[in-house]
Every structure is written in structure tokens, then in C-alpha cells.
Scaffold this active site. Structure first.
Site, PDB file in Angstrom:
ATOM      1  N   THR A 283       5.721   2.267   7.068  1.00  0.00           N
ATOM      2  CA  THR A 283       4.974   1.407   6.143  1.00  0.00           C
ATOM      3  C   THR A 283       3.759   0.848   6.885  1.00  0.00           C
ATOM      4  O   THR A 283       2.726   1.482   6.944  1.00  0.00           O
ATOM      5  CB  THR A 283       5.862   0.276   5.597  1.00  0.00           C
ATOM      6  OG1 THR A 283       6.515  -0.386   6.686  1.00  0.00           O
ATOM      7  CG2 THR A 283       6.910   0.814   4.648  1.00  0.00           C
ATOM      8  N   LYS A 306      11.778   2.583  11.176  1.00  0.00           N
ATOM      9  CA  LYS A 306      10.501   1.986  10.803  1.00  0.00           C
ATOM     10  C   LYS A 306      10.676   0.468  10.835  1.00  0.00           C
ATOM     11  O   LYS A 306      11.766  -0.065  10.636  1.00  0.00           O
ATOM     12  CB  LYS A 306      10.037   2.442   9.423  1.00  0.00           C
ATOM     13  CG  LYS A 306      10.941   2.144   8.238  1.00  0.00           C
ATOM     14  CD  LYS A 306      10.999   0.740   7.694  1.00  0.00           C
ATOM     15  CE  LYS A 306       9.617   0.146   7.447  1.00  0.00           C
ATOM     16  NZ  LYS A 306       9.771  -1.291   6.974  1.00  0.00           N
ATOM     17  N   THR A 317      14.715  -6.156  10.054  1.00  0.00           N
ATOM     18  CA  THR A 317      13.788  -5.541   9.108  1.00  0.00           C
ATOM     19  C   THR A 317      13.516  -4.114   9.458  1.00  0.00           C
ATOM     20  O   THR A 317      12.378  -3.677   9.541  1.00  0.00           O
ATOM     21  CB  THR A 317      12.454  -6.254   9.048  1.00  0.00           C
ATOM     22  OG1 THR A 317      12.693  -7.599   8.968  1.00  0.00           O
ATOM     23  CG2 THR A 317      11.676  -5.858   7.820  1.00  0.00           C
TER      24      THR A 317
END
Length: 378
Positions: A283, A306, A317
Site C-alpha cells: 500500500t 506489507k 498493522t
């Protein structure tokens, strides 16, 4: 008391610091908090579980946040003390504090440097060979977000990780956020039902968290899983597909566009390099993240992840995918993964936000028998 260059103390409490730090402190047990108290400063409240280290504020404490002593200590006490902590936050004494978990030692840091992005990608490619029994494929698509049509067309990547045969030997760890996204809820269901997996489907750009759908995005995730199962002729149907999404919160998945892109992703499946998948799940990451290890007996472990922002303890995250052909049962895989996450993804913090989409999955194709030596290295 006076400030020092390495640890400048505000003369008054800053409420925004307190607000930002409280979730971090609650995520740690009380005995995992270290509070640094400048000489001569008395804490207004004590916490039996907190370890108070009375050390000078020196240069090495520069990254530590400055919050009120009362809020810092009370926030790791029992939940019933939270109201008292809020009142105590108005006091004017300050400390430097940080939640202390498992710490990386300097000698364990990855010190490799690369002259260019091309050199870095070439290094990744050299160790990106997939384990036996896995294939990956990626396709791109364009969509217009219904919630922000003025932005026009935006790009999205669909990434597929496919197994040649269904496997019951897989493990997963998900976010502890109280408001998980639809893919996490679907993943938890697959895990609790002990579904056999044969594919994973990952999209970037939209996280499918709190979309304005009646079911909170569950139907959208299940539709993508069902369509992929059809494309790949998976005997287990939608329940053999595990979804993951990452990106903007509050937007609907562009289901029609994603379904239309699935055939391209399926036709691109290949069993060579995992690097296309590592790139596809990115991302805001500047570069793909991939690592691998060869194990005794010919088995192999490849991992990709990621994550660049919203990195906070309790899953960091991250979307992380670990693939191996070493034959290990589900229970052992889950035990190993849970233990590894504690000292890795659960020991990092960048910007104080805990994600709603964190997922780390470990999948075995079971094609290489597991020797004791291979298990030990794994």
C-alpha cells in the site's frame, strides 16, 4: 525543573500526548512499563505493577513521549482506575515514559545496504523461490470509489496465493482491535471451523472496514472468495479461500470490478517467484518485503509482508503471509506462529495506531516430510 537537550520537558501536561499514549499502555501489562523519572521529581500516584526506574533524562531517551506522570502510571493499572487517571492527567508534573516489550538488540538488526532499488529487488528475487505446492498471481484493476467519486479512477491490485491441493495445516493470528474489518471476521470464522485452505486472495487500496454495507462488508469478502473458488475450480468452495484487505477505511469494495479482474489474476498464477505477490500487497510501502530460508531435507519457508504506517503493538498493522512445504500439523504451526508474533509484530510501534485489518497467516503445503532437524530450524 529544568529541561535538557536530550529530553525537553513541557512545563504543562499536553492532553494530546496522553490521549495518544493510553492505547499503547493498555496493550501492555503493568510490569512491561518503564517510567523514567528525572531526579527530584515525585510521582503523584504509584502503581504496584509498574517498574519505576529513577534515572536521569539523558540523550538516549529522545524518542520517548512526554506525558503526565499520573496518566502514564494509572493507565497501566486496573481498568477501574481510568477515571482517576483522567483527573490526574491535569497535574503539572511530567515524566518521559515508554512501554517496553521485547527489544531488538543492535547486533540483530539487518545492516545490509543497497546501492539502488534495482539492487534491492535483485536480492529479493534471488531468494523468492516459492516452496513446493504454491503458486502466486497478480492482476491490476481500476475503480471509482462510491464514497469519493470526485477522486476519479483509482488503481487496485488483486493478489492470489494458491495451493495445488487443499491443506488443513495452516495457522493465523489476527488483530486485537475491537472493530475488526470484514476480512478478519471471515478469517476468524474459517479458523474456528478448521476449514481446509486452498487459496488466499488479497486486495490493497480498500480495507473493507466499516463500509456502509448492511453486513459491514462480510458479503463483499465472501463474494470475492466464492468467485475465486469458481475460477480455480476449488472443491471446497468459498470456505477454502481466505481473504485479506488493506487500505482506506470506510469505503465499499468494488466487487464487480474485482470479480472482473479475477480471471487475469488466476491466469497469471506461477510457481516460480513470490516477489510479484510481495509487490502486489503493498500500500504505502516504499519497497516490497520478502525473506526466505532453506531448511534441512529440502523444505523451504518464504515470508512476505506489507506495512508502513499505523504500526502499533498487537499485530503491528501488517498483512503477513508465510508459506512452507514442510509438513507440520495445524497445532504446531499455530503454536509456532503465536510465539513468533509476540516477539516480532507485537513488539513494534511507529505512529500509535492499532489497525483493524492485521493478519498473519502461516500455510503448509505438506509436501516435504519434517525431520527433527528441520523442525528445530523452522
Amino acid at each position: 525543573y529544568p529541561s535538557s537537550p536530550g529530553c525537553p520537558h513541557p512545563t504543562k501536561p499536553h492532553k494530546q500526548f496522553v490521549t495518544m499514549l493510553l492505547p499503547t499502555l493498555r496493550a501492555h501489562r503493568a510490569d512491561a512499563l518503564r517510567v523514567v523519572v528525572p531526579p527530584g521529581v515525585e510521582l503523584p500516584i504509584s502503581s504496584p505493577g509498574a517498574q519505576l526506574l529513577r534515572e536521569p533524562c539523558v540523550e538516549s531517551y529522545r524518542p520517548w513521549l512526554h506525558v503526565t506522570a499520573a496518566a502514564a502510571v494509572c493507565s497501566v493499572a486496573a481498568r477501574s482506575q481510568q477515571k482517576r487517571a483522567a483527573k490526574s492527567a491535569r497535574r503539572n508534573k511530567t515524566v518521559c515514559c515508554a512501554a517496553v516489550g521485547a527489544e531488538w538488540m543492535a547486533g540483530e538488526q539487518d545492516s545490509r545496504e543497497y546501492a539502488s532499488e534495482q539492487d534491492y529487488l535483485a536480492e529479493l528475487e534471488s531468494r523468492a523461490q516459492l516452496p513446493a505446492g504454491f503458486r502466486v498471481g497478480v492482476s491490476g484493476l481500476k475503480f471509482v470509489p462510491q464514497e469519493a467519486q470526485e477522486m476519479g479512477q483509482l488503481p487496485m491490485k488483486l493478489t492470489i496465493i494458491s495451493l495445488d491441493e487443499p491443506t488443513e495445516d495452516w495457522a493465523a493470528v489476527f488483530t486485537s482491535n475491537a472493530f475488526p474489518g470484514a476480512p478478519v471476521r471471515v478469517g476468524r470464522k474459517r479458523k474456528s471451523e478448521k476449514s481446509a485452505l486452498q487459496a488466499l486472495v488479497i486486495n490493497n487500496k480498500i480495507s473493507n472496514v466499516s463500509p456502509p454495507d448492511a453486513d459491514g462488508g462480510i458479503g463483499a469478502s465472501e463474494t470475492i472468495c466464492a468467485e475465486l473458488a469458481t475460477q480455480l475450480n476449488l472443491p471446497g468452495g468459498a470456505s477454502s479461500v481466505l481473504p485479506s484487505s488493506t487500505g482506506v477505511i470506510g469505503w465499499r469494495l468494488p466487487v464487480a470490478e474485482m470479480v472482473a479482474a479475477l480471471p487475469t489474476a488466476a491466469s497469471s498464477l506461477q510457481g516460480g517467484s513470490a516477489l510479484p505477490a510481495a509487490k502486489g500487497i503493498m500500500t504505502t510501502d516504499r519497497y516490497p518485503k520478502l525473506s526466505s530460508k532453506d531448511l534441512p531435507g529440502g523444505a523451504r519457508l518464504v515470508g512476505m509482508a506489507k506495512g508502513a504506517g499505523m504500526i502499533e503493538p498487537n499485530m503491528a498493522t501488517m498483512l503477513g503471509f508465510l508459506l512452507t512445504d514442510l509438513a507440520l500439523p495445524r497445532e504446531e504451526l499455530q503454536s509456532m506462529l503465536s510465539e513468533a508474533v509476540v516477539d516480532s509484530f507485537n513488539s513494534m510501534s511507529v505512529d500509535g495506531d492499532e489497525s483493524t485489518s492485521d493478519t498473519v497467516v502461516l500455510v503448509s503445503s505438506g509436501q516435504v516430510p519434517a525431520s527433527d532437524e528441520a523442525k528445530t530450524e523452522f
